[in-house]
Every structure is written in C-alpha cells, then in structure tokens.
Design an enzyme around this catalytic site. Structure first.
Site, short mmCIF file in Angstrom:
data_model
loop_
_atom_site.label_atom_id
_atom_site.label_comp_id
_atom_site.label_asym_id
_atom_site.label_seq_id
_atom_site.Cartn_x
_atom_site.Cartn_y
_atom_site.Cartn_z
N GLU A 29 0.86 -1.30 -0.25
CA GLU A 29 -0.10 -0.06 0.01
C GLU A 29 0.78 1.27 0.11
O GLU A 29 1.89 1.37 0.58
CB GLU A 29 -0.90 0.13 1.27
CG GLU A 29 -1.93 -1.13 1.13
CD GLU A 29 -2.27 -1.67 2.63
OE1 GLU A 29 -1.69 -1.17 3.48
OE2 GLU A 29 -2.98 -2.59 2.63
N GLU A 60 -4.95 -6.92 2.24
CA GLU A 60 -3.74 -7.39 2.44
C GLU A 60 -4.01 -9.11 2.08
O GLU A 60 -3.08 -9.74 1.92
CB GLU A 60 -3.25 -7.48 4.13
CG GLU A 60 -2.75 -6.10 4.31
CD GLU A 60 -3.84 -5.01 4.55
OE1 GLU A 60 -4.91 -5.01 4.56
OE2 GLU A 60 -3.28 -3.79 5.26
N PHE A 83 1.96 -2.36 8.86
CA PHE A 83 2.23 -2.81 10.48
C PHE A 83 2.39 -4.01 10.43
O PHE A 83 1.46 -4.91 9.80
CB PHE A 83 1.33 -2.24 11.25
CG PHE A 83 1.35 -0.80 11.68
CD1 PHE A 83 1.93 -0.19 12.49
CD2 PHE A 83 0.53 0.22 10.86
CE1 PHE A 83 2.07 1.42 12.71
CE2 PHE A 83 0.46 1.49 10.67
CZ PHE A 83 1.32 1.90 12.01
N ALA A 84 3.11 -4.86 10.96
CA ALA A 84 3.22 -6.24 11.20
C ALA A 84 1.88 -6.82 11.34
O ALA A 84 1.53 -7.89 11.02
CB ALA A 84 4.44 -6.61 12.06
N ASP A 85 1.29 -6.17 12.34
CA ASP A 85 -0.15 -6.58 12.92
C ASP A 85 -0.88 -6.94 11.67
O ASP A 85 -1.82 -7.88 11.96
CB ASP A 85 -0.76 -5.81 13.97
CG ASP A 85 0.35 -5.07 14.66
OD1 ASP A 85 0.03 -5.28 15.97
OD2 ASP A 85 1.23 -4.40 14.26
N HIS A 129 -1.40 -1.96 16.43
CA HIS A 129 -0.19 -1.48 15.58
C HIS A 129 1.18 -1.43 16.33
O HIS A 129 2.08 -0.65 15.93
CB HIS A 129 -0.36 0.07 15.30
CG HIS A 129 -1.73 0.31 14.43
ND1 HIS A 129 -2.80 0.38 15.29
CD2 HIS A 129 -1.95 0.78 13.33
CE1 HIS A 129 -3.76 0.56 14.32
NE2 HIS A 129 -3.13 0.84 13.13
#
Lengths: 326, 330
Positions: A29, A60, A83-85, A129
């Site tokens: 993104e 995602e 964010f990895a989340d 986050h």
C-alpha cells in the site's frame, strides 16, 4: 562505508536487488508517490516503474495471495504490510499457501516471496499497531524468518531474503528505524541465511541472545552491569531466526555457562522459549544456572506512552542479567 | 458458437467420463480404496464436460485450479494416470501421492496450487495472470473457479477488484450447485445470480444453465476470449449436487425427494436426448462410450492401486520442504 539509518538501508537493499534482478517486484500500500508508509520505498517507483512497484488498494489478504501467484509466474515479490499486525489478514496466503508450495509441488516449484513486517513498539500506536509477530510464524514449517537489527545487517539480510527461493518473512522493528550505523558502500557477497548468528560483543560470564530493540537495550544494560560487577558478557545477534544458527549460541554457552534471551514479543510461546529449549537440550552439562528470559509482558499493548509497561526496558534487561549471573 | 458433430461427441464422451469417475469414486470410497474427503461430481458432469470442451477448442492456454468436484478437468490437466494415482495416494501420482488430490499442484501442466480454506485462489490466480500479462504472453489466462459457497469469502471480492483494477487476463468461474456443504445458496446470498457481483467491479458477469454442456462451453469460451483481451469477467453455471457434501453424508439438511426421479434431472440423459435428436448418437454408441470410459477409469485405478505408497523417507525429505540448504532441520 557510509553512515545510514535502518530506513535508508531498507531502501538501499531494495534498490540494489531490483537493479540486479528484473523479476524483483514490490507489492503493498502507498508504494507510489508516498514511497511506502514508512518512506522505505522512496524513489523506487520513479526508478523502476509502476509495473515493478505495484501500489495496491487496502487488501492484505488479496495482495498476499496475489504475490504467491506472481511468484509462481516467475517473479520475486517483496510484499510490505504497513504494520506487522496487519499480516493477520495475509495469514492464509503465507501459512497455508506459500509455505506449502514447494512441498505440494513435489519439490519442483518454489515460492520466492519476501513478506516485510515492520513490527513492535516505539510508535506508541497501541494494541493493533505494535505487536511482535515472529513467533506466530516460527511454528510453520516451510517458512524462513529473518530479523536483523543494525543498518548493515538490514541491508545484507534483506538482500539475502529477497534472493532466497523460499517464502521468507523479513521482520524489522519500527522503533529502531532511525538507528544509524556504518554500511559498506558495496556488499561484496550477499550472505546465506544459514549460519547467520553473530557475536556482536565477546564476554566470558554470560551469553545473551537478543534482536531488534531488545538487542539495543541489552547492549546498554550489559555495559552498565559489566561496569558495576566486573563480569563480562557475550552478546549474540541471531539475525536470522529460521534457520537458527544454533552452533553459534551453543559455542558461546559452552564457554560462559549461562544464558539469557531477550525480545519484545510476549514471553509465553515466544521465540526465546525455543532458543532456551535448544540450549537446555544441547548444553545441559555446561549450564551453571537456569536460563533467563526477558520479554514482553503477556498482555495487550496500551496506547501512547503507556506502552513502556509492556516492553522490556534497559532496567528490565539489567535485572535479567543480574538474575542470570547469580 | 457452433460445435461440430465430432466436438459434440467428444463432449458426450467427457460427460460420461465425469459420470463414471463420480460413480467409481463413490464405489472406491465405500470399498476403502480411497482415503480422505473426496467430493464426487455426480449431477454436475455437464460443467466439467463444458469446461473441457472449451479448453480443447480454444487456442488459449489456461492456468488455474478446479472446483473440487471437477476432477475430470484436473485429470485432463495433469494426466489421467498421475491424477488417479495421486487420488489413491500412490507413488505414480503427480506428487508421489504425498499432496493428495485435494492439494494437487502441477504448474507445468497449468495446474496451480489449490487452497484448503476456500476463497484465496482467486487472488492467487490473479497474481499468476498478472505475471502472464506482464511477460507479454498472449492467449494465456488464469482460470479461477469456485463453488457458490467459496465466493462469499472476502478474498474473492479482493481478487475481482485486483483483476479489474489491473485489467488482468483472468476468468472467474462459479460452479453454483445450489448448496455449500449443507447451506442452500439462498441462505448465502441475496442475489439470484451470483455472477451479478461482477457488476460491482465493472466486469461482465453471465449466468448460464450448468446442466447443459454446450451452454457451459460457449460461456467459458466467451469468457476466455474476453480474459485473453485483458477483460476479466465472471461466468456462473447453475447445476445441482446429487451426492452429499461427502460420500456417505446422510444429508439430513435437505429434501431428498429429487432422488426418486434422477433421470428427469440427469444432465447425461438430457444431453443424450439432444444428440439423438440431432441424429449423431444412438444406443449402440452410448453403450460403447460408457464401456470405453469405464475401462479407462477402472484400468487407471487398477494400475494405481498396485503402486507403492510413499515411504517415510520420501515424506520427510528435507528437499521437499525447502528449496535450498538454508532452511533449518525438519
């Protein structure tokens, strides 16, 4: 050598790999004019065009799976999650599809996707986050997990992850994006992901394995304890978690007889538990004390400055070191 | 679109092949020769026959997966013997019987990896289609099928959005058999025609009779042409599942009175009547086709059943899990 930040090293690694292999593409993104949410993709689309730096809508799950299809079509996608989340939405594509491609094709096809996960605290961004996700994936055979910390290692191991033929998670910490260090102007050889453990500081009385901000905090705490106690501490940055360089850690523990592991992810089920298990199984005779873990609290990350209560501080590291030295 | 008599007879041969394969799968499951959850295509044979006809007639090469009941199409892609051996878990299978028919993957033959959790492969195939387009490969497309159940997954919407946005050569195909495991389609979607979802992405969506192999073949051929011109689109075919979700499913969740007169809804019999009316099929040919297809399938099973099952060493082979030596021990 040039002094640069982690952020710049991430950008450099992608410039280098995209220049060296036209099949390397970027997916994520805000990768266009924005240069990625964290600026790490700055200049890439201008240089390599919209067909190599693909700016996606917010989907995602969709672009994770898309990347697997593109990899089967001969490409080497770099896939960023802001964010990895947010990788929770891509979990199926990584865990169920990408990780199984090689196996279900009878070892014929590979899935050379690099999933890029900026993780952890430092942004004061709260529960959705700020999580650390490496242990979520460590239990999935077929995946590799790369987690370097310093700018030079970020550059080298990011390139190694992109070149690896298997699906690889490249995890870095947002809190240390501004960390600076010397980076060689030219990387003579892109390293292998095997045997990646690095003794960043030698010592005789305790072995500490740590990565990301935990490594930075451990270095600071170790300096204080060494000053106060006269003991010397060996610190290992594993740089790659899967495949893990066990020998590097075993050799050190056999010398020091003591082990501490540190990371920001919650302690329970964390990757540190795995490292401790390996060491106990293989170095029991040399261990002089129970290994110590210093990790994130097994709780939910609060918003703002309150996050400091979740992540191990320099003080927490110091307490852990003193406990490990008893 | 016109089909020659030869094409119609081959279409007939394929619909019979699908029927016989479905019957044999049921038979072999009950006799314990097939392990695992295999979903036979009984009642839905016209769908496979129509797809196969389109694949054979068109010069467009497809890369994709199949719905789990379109085993005849899977077998067409990977080869009958490797398919049956994989179904039986034998070493002659396309992955030594280790992946299983459910996870069949054979890229060189256009078979992209399927997914256990449904929905995702539409996006995966879109990614593959992007690669085809970006490499300038003409007349090659992604073929992305799912049933009426799977397309409620969000990933299918994301895939349609991606495909429409990047104008990808991909055909989304919905095999609507009216029921997802136990849930009827009217409890899954407020739409009468699921292909209408294509409109949300400014794509063409058409719905045809899935029990008519000619209608299926025409719709797929049209959809393939559009896809080959970088116009992603949706084709829905409506059919009916005769069996339960799995073999042995008592189907307490639905009215089973249709089973009292299967002949009246049978796509094979319906197609036979049509071809007889055209004067290109007679009872003798019907008998001969059935015998030939049965022989091919039974021979395939017999050949597969005498093959070995993979050894522990083959299953736990490191090189099946990682592409290089930097993977960590198993």
């Amino acid at each position: 050598m040039s002094e640069m930040s982690v952020m710049k090293a991430l950008n450099l690694a992608m410039f280098e790999e995209m220049a060296s292999d036209e099949k390397v593409i970027c997916i994520g993104e805000d990768l266009g004019k924005q240069g990625g949410c964290w600026g790490t993709f700055t200049g890439l689309q201008d240089k390599f065009g919209i067909n190599r730096v693909l700016e996606f809508p917010i989907l995602e799950a969709g672009y994770t799976l898309f990347s697997v299809g593109a990899a089967l079509g001969g490409y080497r996608p770099i896939v960023e999650y802001m964010f990895a989340d947010f990788v929770t939405l891509g979990f199926e594509g990584i865990v169920d599809i990408a990780a199984k491609i090689h196996f279900n094709s009878g070892g014929v096809d590979s899935c050379p996707v690099t999933f890029v996960l900026p993780q952890g605290g430092g942004g004061k961004s709260g529960a959705h986050h700020s999580q650390s996700v490496e242990a979520w994936f460590a239990n999935v055979p077929g995946l590799k997990i790369v987690a370097p910390t310093t700018p030079a290692d970020i550059r080298a191991y990011y390139r190694a992850a992109i070149r690896d033929d298997d699906p690889t998670l490249f995890i870095y910490q947002r809190a240390t994006m501004g960390l600076t260090g010397e980076v060689p102007d030219v990387l003579d050889e892109v390293p292998s992901l095997a045997k990646a453990g690095k003794v960043v500081k030698t010592g005789a009385d305790l072995t500490i394995v740590a990565y990301h901000r935990a490594l930075v905090n451990v270095m600071a705490a170790a300096a204080i304890v060494e000053e106060e106690t006269g003991k010397t501490i060996e610190i290992i940055d594993p740089r790659v978690l899967i495949p893990f360089d066990k020998e590097c850690v075993f050799d050190s523990v056999k010398k020091t007889g003591r082990l501490m592991v540190a990371h920001e992810a919650p302690e329970r089920g964390g990757f540190g538990a795995q490292i401790v298990s390996w060491v106990v199984e293989n170095c029991m005779n040399e261990l002089e004390a129970a290994p110590v873990r210093v990790a994130g609290v097994n709780s939910i990350i609060p918003f703002g400055d309150l996050e400091k209560y979740l992540y191990p501080s320099v003080e927490d590291m110091k307490a852990g070191i003193l406990k490990a030295l008893i | 679109m016109n089909f020659s008599n030869e094409e119609l007879l081959e279409m007939y041969s394929d619909i019979v092949k699908s029927r016989v394969l479905g019957e044999k799968i049921v038979e072999y499951i009950y006799s314990g020769k097939i392990a695992g959850a295999i979903h036979p295509c009984l009642g839905q044979e016209a769908v496979s026959a129509g797809i196969l006809t389109a694949f054979k007639k068109s010069d467009i090469k497809t890369f994709g997966t199949e719905t789990h009941r379109a085993q005849t199409v899977m077998a067409h892609r990977v080869g009958w013997k490797p398919f049956i051996a994989e179904l039986l878990g034998r070493t002659g299978g396309c992955n030594d019987g280790i992946s299983g028919e459910y996870h069949i993957h054979d890229l060189k033959n256009g078979q992209l990896p399927a997914a256990g959790a449904l929905g995702g492969t539409w996006a995966e195939i879109s990614g593959f289609a992007w690669a085809l387009k970006n490499d300038g490969k003409k007349r090659q497309i992604g073929f992305a099928p799912y049933g009426d159940g799977a397309i409620s997954q969000g990933a299918t919407y994301e895939a349609m959005n991606i495909a429409a946005l990047f104008q990808l050569p991909v055909l989304f195909f919905i095999e609507n058999n009216g029921i997802a495991m136990s849930t009827p389609v009217e409890k899954q979607s407020p739409l009468e025609n699921l292909a209408d979802r294509a409109a949300a992405f400014n794509m063409q969506g058409v719905t045809v009779d899935g029990d008519d192999p000619v209608a299926v073949a025409e719709a797929v051929l049209n959809g393939m042409e559009l896809a080959a011109n970088n116009e992603p689109n949706v084709v829905e075919v409506k059919t009916m599942r005769w069996e339960g979700h799995y073999v042995g499913d008592p189907q307490k969740y639905r009215d089973l009175s249709y089973k009292n007169d299967l002949d009246s809804i049978c796509p094979v019999i319906r197609f036979e009547k049509r071809l007889k009316a055209l004067g290109i099929l007679d009872d003798e040919t019907i008998k001969a086709v059935r015998e030939a297809q049965t022989k091919e399938i039974v021979d395939g099973f017999d050949e597969g059943l005498v093959q070995n099952v993979a050894t522990k060493e083959q299953v736990l082979d490191y090189s099946r899990v990682y592409s290089n030596n930097a993977g960590g021990e198993l």
